[in-house]
Each structure stands twice: as structure tokens, then as C-alpha cells.
Design a protein around this motif. Structure first.
Motif, PDB file in Angstrom:
ATOM      1  N   LEU A  29       0.825  -1.198   0.000  1.00 43.41           N
ATOM      2  CA  LEU A  29       0.000   0.000   0.000  1.00 43.41           C
ATOM      3  C   LEU A  29       0.863   1.254   0.000  1.00 43.41           C
ATOM      4  CD1 LEU A  29      -3.136   0.500   2.252  1.00 43.41           C
ATOM      5  CD2 LEU A  29      -1.478   2.311   1.984  1.00 43.41           C
ATOM      6  N   SER A  30       1.926   1.230   0.802  1.00 44.50           N
ATOM      7  CA  SER A  30       2.820   2.385   0.871  1.00 44.50           C
ATOM      8  C   SER A  30       3.525   2.613  -0.463  1.00 44.50           C
ATOM      9  CB  SER A  30       3.848   2.186   1.987  1.00 44.50           C
ATOM     10  OG  SER A  30       3.215   2.021   3.243  1.00 44.50           O
ATOM     11  N   ALA A  31       3.887   1.531  -1.147  1.00 44.76           N
ATOM     12  CA  ALA A  31       4.541   1.661  -2.445  1.00 44.76           C
ATOM     13  C   ALA A  31       3.608   2.304  -3.464  1.00 44.76           C
ATOM     14  CB  ALA A  31       5.011   0.297  -2.941  1.00 44.76           C
ATOM     15  N   VAL A  32       2.329   1.978  -3.381  1.00 45.95           N
ATOM     16  CA  VAL A  32       1.348   2.611  -4.271  1.00 45.95           C
ATOM     17  C   VAL A  32       1.276   4.109  -3.996  1.00 45.95           C
ATOM     18  CG1 VAL A  32      -1.105   2.739  -4.861  1.00 45.95           C
ATOM     19  CG2 VAL A  32      -0.006   0.516  -4.587  1.00 45.95           C
ATOM     20  N   LEU A  33       1.234   4.485  -2.720  1.00 46.49           N
ATOM     21  CA  LEU A  33       1.186   5.904  -2.359  1.00 46.49           C
ATOM     22  C   LEU A  33       2.454   6.634  -2.793  1.00 46.49           C
ATOM     23  CD1 LEU A  33      -0.419   5.699   1.199  1.00 46.49           C
ATOM     24  CD2 LEU A  33      -1.441   6.708  -0.839  1.00 46.49           C
ATOM     25  N   VAL A  34       3.610   5.976  -2.663  1.00 43.62           N
ATOM     26  CA  VAL A  34       4.878   6.586  -3.086  1.00 43.62           C
ATOM     27  C   VAL A  34       4.857   6.879  -4.578  1.00 43.62           C
ATOM     28  CG1 VAL A  34       7.332   6.114  -3.470  1.00 43.62           C
ATOM     29  CG2 VAL A  34       6.312   5.672  -1.228  1.00 43.62           C
ATOM     30  N   GLY A  35       4.507   5.892  -5.373  1.00 47.08           N
ATOM     31  CA  GLY A  35       4.459   6.099  -6.818  1.00 47.08           C
ATOM     32  C   GLY A  35       3.458   7.162  -7.215  1.00 47.08           C
ATOM     33  N   TRP A  36       2.334   7.177  -6.536  1.00 44.69           N
ATOM     34  CA  TRP A  36       1.292   8.163  -6.826  1.00 44.69           C
ATOM     35  C   TRP A  36       1.790   9.579  -6.550  1.00 44.69           C
ATOM     36  CZ3 TRP A  36      -4.403   7.107  -5.026  1.00 44.69           C
ATOM     37  CH2 TRP A  36      -5.252   8.037  -5.611  1.00 44.69           C
ATOM     38  N   GLY A  37       2.369   9.792  -5.365  1.00 46.56           N
ATOM     39  CA  GLY A  37       2.843  11.123  -5.010  1.00 46.56           C
ATOM     40  C   GLY A  37       3.960  11.614  -5.912  1.00 46.56           C
ATOM     41  N   LEU A  38       4.911  10.737  -6.235  1.00 44.49           N
ATOM     42  CA  LEU A  38       6.019  11.136  -7.100  1.00 44.49           C
ATOM     43  C   LEU A  38       5.549  11.382  -8.528  1.00 44.49           C
ATOM     44  CD1 LEU A  38       8.829   8.722  -5.832  1.00 44.49           C
ATOM     45  CD2 LEU A  38       8.546  11.158  -5.315  1.00 44.49           C
ATOM     46  N   ALA A  39       4.597  10.589  -8.994  1.00 42.50           N
ATOM     47  CA  ALA A  39       4.079  10.781 -10.354  1.00 42.50           C
ATOM     48  C   ALA A  39       3.438  12.147 -10.511  1.00 42.50           C
ATOM     49  CB  ALA A  39       3.073   9.679 -10.687  1.00 42.50           C
ATOM     50  N   ILE A  40       2.769  12.613  -9.462  1.00 40.45           N
ATOM     51  CA  ILE A  40       2.064  13.884  -9.543  1.00 40.45           C
ATOM     52  C   ILE A  40       3.018  15.046  -9.750  1.00 40.45           C
ATOM     53  CG2 ILE A  40       0.724  15.525  -8.148  1.00 40.45           C
ATOM     54  CD1 ILE A  40      -0.815  13.166  -7.034  1.00 40.45           C
ATOM     55  N   ILE A  41       4.219  14.993  -9.138  1.00 33.68           N
ATOM     56  CA  ILE A  41       5.113  16.156  -9.225  1.00 33.68           C
ATOM     57  C   ILE A  41       6.045  16.095 -10.427  1.00 33.68           C
ATOM     58  CG2 ILE A  41       5.051  16.400  -6.726  1.00 33.68           C
ATOM     59  CD1 ILE A  41       7.980  15.397  -6.704  1.00 33.68           C
ATOM     60  N   VAL A  42       6.235  14.917 -11.032  1.00 30.12           N
ATOM     61  CA  VAL A  42       7.184  14.828 -12.142  1.00 30.12           C
ATOM     62  C   VAL A  42       6.506  14.887 -13.504  1.00 30.12           C
ATOM     63  CG1 VAL A  42       7.247  12.307 -12.464  1.00 30.12           C
ATOM     64  CG2 VAL A  42       9.326  13.669 -12.841  1.00 30.12           C
ATOM     65  N   THR A  43       5.242  14.478 -13.575  1.00 30.23           N
ATOM     66  CA  THR A  43       4.562  14.518 -14.871  1.00 30.23           C
ATOM     67  C   THR A  43       4.021  15.909 -15.145  1.00 30.23           C
ATOM     68  OG1 THR A  43       2.715  13.648 -16.177  1.00 30.23           O
ATOM     69  CG2 THR A  43       2.430  13.711 -13.796  1.00 30.23           C
ATOM     70  N   PRO A  44       4.181  16.425 -16.356  1.00 34.62           N
ATOM     71  CA  PRO A  44       3.622  17.739 -16.696  1.00 34.62           C
ATOM     72  C   PRO A  44       2.109  17.722 -16.868  1.00 34.62           C
ATOM     73  CG  PRO A  44       4.681  16.759 -18.612  1.00 34.62           C
ATOM     74  CD  PRO A  44       4.976  15.856 -17.461  1.00 34.62           C
ATOM     75  N   PHE A  45       1.488  16.541 -16.754  1.00 32.17           N
ATOM     76  CA  PHE A  45       0.051  16.440 -16.978  1.00 32.17           C
ATOM     77  C   PHE A  45      -0.755  16.544 -15.689  1.00 32.17           C
ATOM     78  CE2 PHE A  45       2.264  13.611 -20.033  1.00 32.17           C
ATOM     79  CZ  PHE A  45       2.070  14.373 -21.166  1.00 32.17           C
ATOM     80  N   SER A  46      -0.090  16.726 -14.536  1.00 36.72           N
ATOM     81  CA  SER A  46      -0.804  16.757 -13.262  1.00 36.72           C
ATOM     82  C   SER A  46      -1.242  18.171 -12.905  1.00 36.72           C
ATOM     83  CB  SER A  46       0.082  16.191 -12.142  1.00 36.72           C
ATOM     84  OG  SER A  46       1.108  17.111 -11.818  1.00 36.72           O
ATOM     85  N   VAL A  47      -2.203  18.263 -11.980  1.00 42.79           N
ATOM     86  CA  VAL A  47      -2.690  19.561 -11.552  1.00 42.79           C
ATOM     87  C   VAL A  47      -1.626  20.319 -10.770  1.00 42.79           C
ATOM     88  CG1 VAL A  47      -3.702  18.682  -9.409  1.00 42.79           C
ATOM     89  CG2 VAL A  47      -4.598  20.772 -10.438  1.00 42.79           C
ATOM     90  N   ILE A  48      -0.806  19.603  -9.999  1.00 41.19           N
ATOM     91  CA  ILE A  48       0.245  20.267  -9.225  1.00 41.19           C
ATOM     92  C   ILE A  48       1.250  20.928 -10.160  1.00 41.19           C
ATOM     93  CG2 ILE A  48       2.175  19.883  -7.654  1.00 41.19           C
ATOM     94  CD1 ILE A  48      -0.514  19.896  -6.295  1.00 41.19           C
TER      95      ILE A  48
END
Length: 471
Positions: free
Chosen positions: A408-427
């Protein structure tokens, strides 16, 4: 609208929207609540329709790159949808995710504006940029845990607005400030119940509780903060950054901001207790409760009893009018949600089974695969939320030989990191809009090294945790 910082509607009084425009904006969270609480199917489609009307009316506030991205995702969705065995179900899942996040944006935006009017809050946010250069990045990263972790995207928006108003920041200083905020978001998204990350991830694991996930989440979040600070020091930007008069100390920040931090803690505790006591989704409680909290705070800052209540309603209407500048974020959420569910439904199951068989037996490699796959899928324009759901449900703990908590923690890690590195995220979109920096600069280029090291380090920590649990 220009993406330069001077064009931000931060200081100027926002132009009031018409009654029809306000009605469209308000209808999105109201109809979403109907879907969440009453399971009205027509409510979901109504919310999606209103979100589409909102984007169409405010499309002039969308940058050309965002428009091209949204168009591409819609084309992909249209091409793949007829090929699915259940196209309607896949489309509904995507729309539900899109309108949920759009509704959270509307509600938390009101809280952000209300708290931002408190003089002590504005002084505290400004002081974060007056810290000694060698400590500024670390202080801003920790501050993001409070503002973002306890207020959701509203808190992140407040910090970005404050950074955008610092006219004396150089390009390197501005990049460092916004990197601290976005990387802080990657850390806080691991533990904060104010984000859909936690609630949706917990739903994938029967019996999982937020309290049981919290220790592991805080451990990895602390690692992210230390890693980001170390990278900033190695880059030399902290030594090059100029000071701003007398530097603010940590003690002075704490003395100045403790009432603000206490108020935010009370708000999130009330939201969590209301969710548990009423047995309602935390997202529904936030969508309904955040506007009420904003109205009460606006009224508290007003004058005498009756005028202050009327004034609070007027301020909320003005804040809703200002929501038009987030049309790009709403469009990306809606388009990415639909494209994500459709693409996820089209992935062959044999591929997923092969990945699971290849990494089974190594907890570190299994955790790295879970997190890195989410980041990789998100880099291909798949919404990070959908990437996490696809990977979490397909590459399950049993298939990879992992205990539930590290998986579960690995899923959260990938999710959080994906949000800040992809240019397609709201952040990334918010950071680009507020900072005036190009989208790729503030996302991929600023965070690529951080994300690679964070993936490896977190996989090692979670792998050790998995081995300890297995003993």
C-alpha cells in the motif's frame, strides 16, 4: 492570459462572474455530493456536464499546452472506447474521478481564500521567504506539510500564491521555492487524509486503516524531505540565494504561526471525526464542510453580526468567480480521468501477470516495480490516480509476495512522485501558472533526479519493512 507572474490575479480584485457562471461552478460539487451520498447516476452525468460547460465558458484561461494535452487525451479516449467490452462503465469511472477532484478544488479553494485573508496567515507565509538562504528550502518543505497536509490543495495553492508574490526572487530562487512546495506535496500526499490518494488507496485493501498506514507513511515522507534538502544543498542554490534583511528564525516563525497551525489542525480533525462518526467518505465531508468553514471564517473576520454574514457570502461569491483561472486544471482532470480508465481497461492482463512473476521473491524490487510503474504510466499522460488504481489492483500484494502495508505504501509513493514529475498533473500545472516557469521546467526537469532517488530509497525502506513483517 500571460503566464508571467505579473499577470497573476493575486493582488487585484477579481472580476465578478455572472449569476449563470456562478451557478455552473456551484453545481459541480453539489451534483458530485448527490453521486457520493445518494448514488444518483444522473447526478454524476450532470456534474460531468456542468464541468464541461465550465471549461467551455472559461477556455480562454487555458494555456495552449494544456489545450493540446486535453485534446490529445480526448482523441485517445474516443479511439479506444469502442474497443472495450464495457465502454460505458469505463467512461463512468473516469468521469467520477474527474468530477470528484474538480469538486474538491472548488471547495478547498474557498478555504484557501478565507484563511489567506487572515493577517497572521499572510505574515507567516511571507516570513517563510525571509528565512536564511541555507534553511529556506527545508523550512518551506516542512511548512508545506502543514498548509498542504491539513488544508489539501487549498494549502498548496496558498503557498504557491505567496511565492508568486515575491517579486524580488531570481529565477533560481523561484525554482527552488516551487520545488520545495511540490516535493513537499509528494511527501504529504503519503499521509494526509485530506487527499483522495489515501482514501482511494485504502479502498483497494480490505481492512486497511489510516492509523496503521501512518507510521510507514511518515517514515517515507521524512526521507523525501531530507532527500530534497540534500539535493538543494548540493545544487548550490542555497548559497547563491540572497537574504532579505533580517532573517526569520524558526522560533519566531513558530511564535508567529501557532494560532494558524492550531486552527488548521482543528479543521482537519473535525473533518476526519465527521467522516468516521457519520460513516461518510472523507471526500464528501470535505466538499460539504470546507465551504461552511470558509463562510464562518469570512464572517468572523467581518464587522457587526448582520453585515458580516452578508459580507461573508459576497466574499465567497468573489472567490468562486476567481475559480475561473483553474479551468485548465479542471479540463486536465476530466480528460485524464476518462483516458486513464479507458487505457487501463485496454491493457492486456498477460502483461501484468508477467511483471508480477518477474519481481516475485524480492521485496525491494517488488516495491520499486509498483512505484516506478505508476510513475511511468503517468509520464505517458495517464492520470496518476488511475495509474495507482490500475497498478494497486493488478499487481496485488499476494501476486508480488508483499505484505499489505509495504505494498500500500509503495502505491502511495508512486502516486505522489508521479504527480510532481509529470507535466500532466494539476500540481505541475498550478506550479507553472503561479511561478511563470515553463511546465516541463517545473515538473520533469526540476524533479527527475529527485524522483529517481526517491523511488530507489523508498523501495529500500519498504523492502526492509516487508522483510521485518515476514519474520
Amino acid at each position: 492570459m500571460s503566464e508571467g507572474v505579473t499577470a497573476r490575479p493575486v493582488v487585484a480584485k477579481p472580476v465578478r462572474s455572472s449569476g449563470a457562471e456562478l451557478a455552473v461552478t456551484v453545481s459541480i460539487p453539489l451534483l458530485t455530493l448527490g453521486d457520493l451520498l445518494l448514488q444518483w447516476r444522473w447526478s454524476l452525468w450532470g456534474a460531468a456536464l456542468m464541468a464541461g460547460v465550465f471549461v467551455a465558458c472559461q477556455r480562454r484561461h487555458m494555456t495552449p499546452p494544456v489545450q493540446r494535452t486535453v485534446l490529445f487525451l480526448l482523441v485517445v479516449t474516443g479511439l479506444l472506447l469502442p474497443l472495450l467490452p464495457e465502454p460505458g462503465a469505463a467512461l463512468e469511472r473516469g468521469l467520477r474521478i474527474g468530477v470528484l477532484i474538480a469538486s474538491l478544488l472548488v471547495s478547498t479553494k474557498l478555504v484557501s481564500r478565507a484563511i489567506g485573508r487572515v493577517p497572521r496567515t499572510r505574515a507567516l507565509l511571507d516570513s517563510l521567504h525571509r528565512v536564511a538562504p541555507s534553511h529556506r528550502y527545508g523550512v518551506q518543505s516542512v511548512a508545506s506539510q502543514f498548509f498542504g497536509g491539513l488544508l489539501g490543495l487549498a494549502g498548496v495553492t496558498m503557498m504557491m500564491e505567496s511565492a508568486a508574490q515575491q517579486k524580488d526572487l531570481s529565477h533560481k530562487d523561484r525554482l527552488a521555492s516551487f520545488s520545495a512546495i511540490t516535493r513537499g506535496y509528494a511527501a504529504l500526499s503519503l499521509w494526509s487524509p485530506m487527499y483522495s490518494n489515501m482514501s482511494i488507496t485504502l479502498a483497494l485493501y480490505q481492512g486497511a486503516q489510516w492509523v496503521s498506514v501512518l507510521p510507514a507513511a511518515l517514515l517515507v515522507a521524512a526521507f523525501f524531505l531530507v532527500l530534497g534538502t540534500a539535493l538543494e544543498r548540493l545544487s548550490g542554490r542555497a548559497r547563491q540565494a540572497p537574504g532579505f534583511g533580517q532573517a526569520a528564525s524558526f522560533a519566531s516563525l513558530l511564535h508567529q504561526g501557532w494560532p494558524v497551525l492550531l486552527g488548521m489542525c482543528v479543521f482537519v480533525v473535525v473533518m476526519v471525526l465527521a467522516s468516521r462518526g457519520l460513516a461518510l467518505p472523507i471526500s464528501a465531508v470535505i466538499i460539504a464542510g470546507a465551504p461552511l468553514a470558509a463562510w464562518l471564517l469570512n464572517a468572523h473576520m467581518g464587522g457587526s453580526l448582520r453585515p458580516r454574514f452578508r459580507g461573508a457570502a459576497g466574499l465567497m461569491a468573489a472567490d468562486l468567480s476567481d475559480f475561473r483561472i483553474m479551468a485548465g486544471e479542471v479540463a486536465i482532470f476530466m480528460a485524464s480521468g476518462c483516458a486513464g480508465t479507458v487505457i487501463g481497461s485496454a491493457i492486456p492482463k498477460a502483461w501484468i501477470a508477467a511483471i508480477g512473476a518477474a519481481v516475485a521473491g524480492s521485496p525491494e524490487l517488488a516495491c520499486l516495480t509498483v512505484s516506478a510503474t505508476i510513475v511511468a504510466l503517468s509520464a505517458g499522460a495517464l492520470h496518476p490516480m488511475l495509474s495507482a488504481i490500475i497498478v494497486g489492483s493488478s499487481l496485488g500484494p499476494a501476486q508480488l509476495g508483499l505484505p499489505m502495508l509495504p505494498h500500500l505504501s509503495a502505491v502511495l509513493v508512486g502516486w505522489g512522485l508521479a504527480i510532481i514529475v509529470t507535466p500532466f498533473s494539476v500540481i505541475s500545472g498550478m506550479a507553472s501558472r503561479w511561478s511563470g516557469l515553463p511546465l516541463l521546467t517545473i515538473s520533469l526537469r526540476a524533479n527527475a533526479v529527485f524522483v529517481l532517488l526517491a523511488l530507489g530509497g523508498s523501495a529500500g525502506l519498504l523492502g526492509l519493512m516487508a522483510r521485518a513483517i515476514a519474520r
